[in-house]
Write an enzyme that holds these catalytic residues in place. Structure first.
Site, PDB file in Angstrom:
ATOM      1  N   ARG A 166       0.851  -1.186   0.000  1.00  0.00           N
ATOM      2  CA  ARG A 166       0.000   0.000   0.000  1.00  0.00           C
ATOM      3  C   ARG A 166       0.886   1.236   0.000  1.00  0.00           C
ATOM      4  O   ARG A 166       1.846   1.315   0.776  1.00  0.00           O
ATOM      5  CB  ARG A 166      -0.882  -0.026   1.254  1.00  0.00           C
ATOM      6  N   TYR A 188      -3.360  11.357   6.328  1.00  0.00           N
ATOM      7  CA  TYR A 188      -3.640   9.981   6.709  1.00  0.00           C
ATOM      8  C   TYR A 188      -2.591   9.029   6.110  1.00  0.00           C
ATOM      9  O   TYR A 188      -2.236   9.152   4.941  1.00  0.00           O
ATOM     10  CB  TYR A 188      -5.035   9.552   6.218  1.00  0.00           C
ATOM     11  N   ASP A 190      -5.266   3.905  -0.039  1.00  0.00           N
ATOM     12  CA  ASP A 190      -6.427   4.147   0.823  1.00  0.00           C
ATOM     13  C   ASP A 190      -6.806   5.631   0.758  1.00  0.00           C
ATOM     14  O   ASP A 190      -5.997   6.494   1.121  1.00  0.00           O
ATOM     15  CB  ASP A 190      -6.049   3.759   2.270  1.00  0.00           C
ATOM     16  N   HIS A 220      -9.318   6.840   2.495  1.00  0.00           N
ATOM     17  CA  HIS A 220      -9.783   7.112   3.852  1.00  0.00           C
ATOM     18  C   HIS A 220     -10.961   8.075   3.918  1.00  0.00           C
ATOM     19  O   HIS A 220     -10.951   9.066   4.662  1.00  0.00           O
ATOM     20  CB  HIS A 220      -8.630   7.571   4.745  1.00  0.00           C
TER      21      HIS A 220
HETATM   22  C1  GCO Z   1      -6.479   0.811   7.274  1.00  0.00           C
HETATM   23  C2  GCO Z   1      -7.250   1.757   8.103  1.00  0.00           C
HETATM   24  C3  GCO Z   1      -6.617   2.193   9.363  1.00  0.00           C
HETATM   25  C4  GCO Z   1      -7.618   2.979  10.198  1.00  0.00           C
HETATM   26  C5  GCO Z   1      -7.478   2.593  11.627  1.00  0.00           C
HETATM   27  C6  GCO Z   1      -8.461   3.322  12.505  1.00  0.00           C
HETATM   28  O1  GCO Z   1      -6.733   0.790   6.076  1.00  0.00           O
HETATM   29  O2  GCO Z   1      -5.677   0.092   7.818  1.00  0.00           O
HETATM   30  O3  GCO Z   1      -7.806   2.787   7.329  1.00  0.00           O
HETATM   31  O4  GCO Z   1      -5.428   2.887   9.175  1.00  0.00           O
HETATM   32  O5  GCO Z   1      -7.468   4.334  10.048  1.00  0.00           O
HETATM   33  O6  GCO Z   1      -7.632   1.209  11.722  1.00  0.00           O
HETATM   34  O7  GCO Z   1      -8.464   2.808  13.771  1.00  0.00           O
HETATM   35 MG    MG Z   2      -8.367   1.893   5.494  1.00  0.00          MG
END
Ligand code: GCO
Ligand code: MG
Length: 403
Positions: A148, A160, A211, A213
């Site tokens: 990723r 993020y 991701d 998010h």
């Molecule tokens: C992922 C998730 C995590 C979340 C986290 C929140 O794809 O692994 O988006 O990074 O943000 O699990 O508690």
């Molecule tokens: Mg995620």
């Protein structure tokens, strides 16, 4: 009848908070379930101690389905992350006990291994595209077949998926939520550039994931998916906020980039429209937040009918107990796609001794009876709970946005 004689909740913080349910049975077999809900740990602990454990003691540990239905159907106030994480912990511990009673690893009870190992994706992140790609190359050398990619965005102080630590990404970094600033306009052009640079450096014989998010609008997500198409991503995750599944109709019209959703879902009802309308390619629910093995299996079976594969959530806020159980599930489930793997810290691994291991880009749950993960309670007691919250996001003008 294998009577449940006792159950208790263990809260520990070996670098981050974890909530674990331990169920004891007459005759001495015990089982463990993960009940961690990042940033809301004590809510689940309280639901377990106040409402579940008193009704659990005395029941037959072998009656997994009936106990699941008792706590799900029997609760007038159904679903939600707190309730479903608590039910998941009970369910996982009971599957652990059943497999231990049979003297078999859990995947054998589920139906046996469908594959030799579970392909996982690792997390490469960096403050710039160059740093992220260099990190991805490191993962490639470690044998990962899927990575990723998350990179810092010029003009945004933090985003993020980009951590200070390279081993793992722990967004719950303060007792009260840290405030971060978000701009989709700044973020969007960087992703395609990141993927272009990654393909150039890593080649095509590796799966690349990203991701989003939950931050984009449907049309922005459609455009991002289209921009990424030339680089053949394995998936684009959580492009838009997950509570509106109908948004994916619009995204789907605009891109052939595979889509993954579901880490924040806690029931089959959250995933039903996305699966039945074939709006996604991967369902990301995992054992812990989606009601345990019993319910996850139901979601996966529905998904299988529509060609949707699994891609279980596996961030570090899911404890090794959840990871162990998920790996047994993954080894068995016919429509397996991929498993997320963010490595836990050495302190966490020491508190939760486990049978699973990594080799050649894949995890294997091991052959220990049960799900193969235990807890060292003495060591756990050395790490008391520390309040920690996930961050929040504001737009540049101060408007609250999704984190
Ligand atoms: C992922 C998730 C995590 C979340 C986290 C929140 O794809 O692994 O988006 O990074 O943000 O699990 O508690
Ligand atoms: Mg995620």
């Amino acid at each position: 009848m294998l009577k449940i004689t006792d159950a208790r909740v263990i809260v520990t913080c070996p670098g981050r908070n974890f909530v674990t349910l331990r169920i004891e049975t007459r005759g001495g077999l015990h089982g463990l379930g993960d009940a961690t809900l990042n940033g809301r740990e004590l809510a689940v602990a309280s639901y377990l101690t106040g409402h579940i454990i008193p009704a659990l003691i005395g029941r037959d540990a072998q009656a997994i389905e009936d106990i699941w239905q008792y706590f799900y159907r029997g609760a007038y106030w159904r679903r939600g992350p707190v309730t479903m994480s608590a039910i998941a912990a009970v369910d996982t511990a009971l599957w652990d006990i059943k497999a231990k009673q049979a003297g078999l690893p859990l995947y054998q009870i589920l139906g046996g291994a469908s594959r030799t190992g579970v392909m996982v994706y690792g997390h490469a992140n960096g403050s710039s595209i160059e740093e992220t790609v260099a990190e991805a190359q490191r993962y490639q050398t470690m044998g990962y077949r899927a990575i990723r990619l998350q990179s810092g965005v010029p003009g945004l102080a933090a985003t993020y998926g980009v951590s200070r630590d390279k081993l793992f990404y722990e967004p719950a970094d303060a007792a009260l939520p840290t405030e971060t600033i978000w701009s989709s306009a700044k973020y969007l052009p960087t992703v395609a550039k990141l993927f272009e640079a990654a393909r150039e450096a890593l080649g095509w014989d590796i799966h690349l994931l990203h991701d989003g998010h939950h931050r984009l609008t449907p049309i922005e997500a459609g455009r991002l998916g289209r921009d990424l198409e030339p680089y053949r991503p394995f998936w684009l995750e959580d492009a838009t906020p997950a509570e509106n599944p109908a948004a994916f109709r619009l995204i789907r019209q605009h891109t052939t980039t595979p889509l993954a959703v579901g880490e924040v879902f806690n029931s089959i009802w959250d995933a039903k429209l996305l699966i039945e309308e074939q709006l996604i390619d991967y369902i990301r629910t995992t054992v812990l937040h989606a009601g345990g093995i019993t319910h996850l299996r139901r979601i996966a079976s529905l998904a299988d009918l529509y060609g949707v594969r699994t891609g279980c959530h596996g961030a570090t806020d899911l404890s090794p107990v959840c990871m162990g159980a998920a790996l047994h599930f993954d080894l068995w489930v016919p429509n397996f796609g991929i498993q997320e793997y963010m490595r836990h810290s050495a302190e966490t691994d020491a508190v939760f001794p486990h049978a699973y291991s990594f080799n050649d880009g894949a995890l294997h749950p091991g052959e220990a009876p049960g799900h193969g993960v235990d807890i060292d309670e003495k060591l756990a007691a050395e790490y008391p709970y520390r309040p920690a919250s996930l961050p929040i996001n504001r737009l540049e003008d101060g408007t609250m946005h999704n984190w």
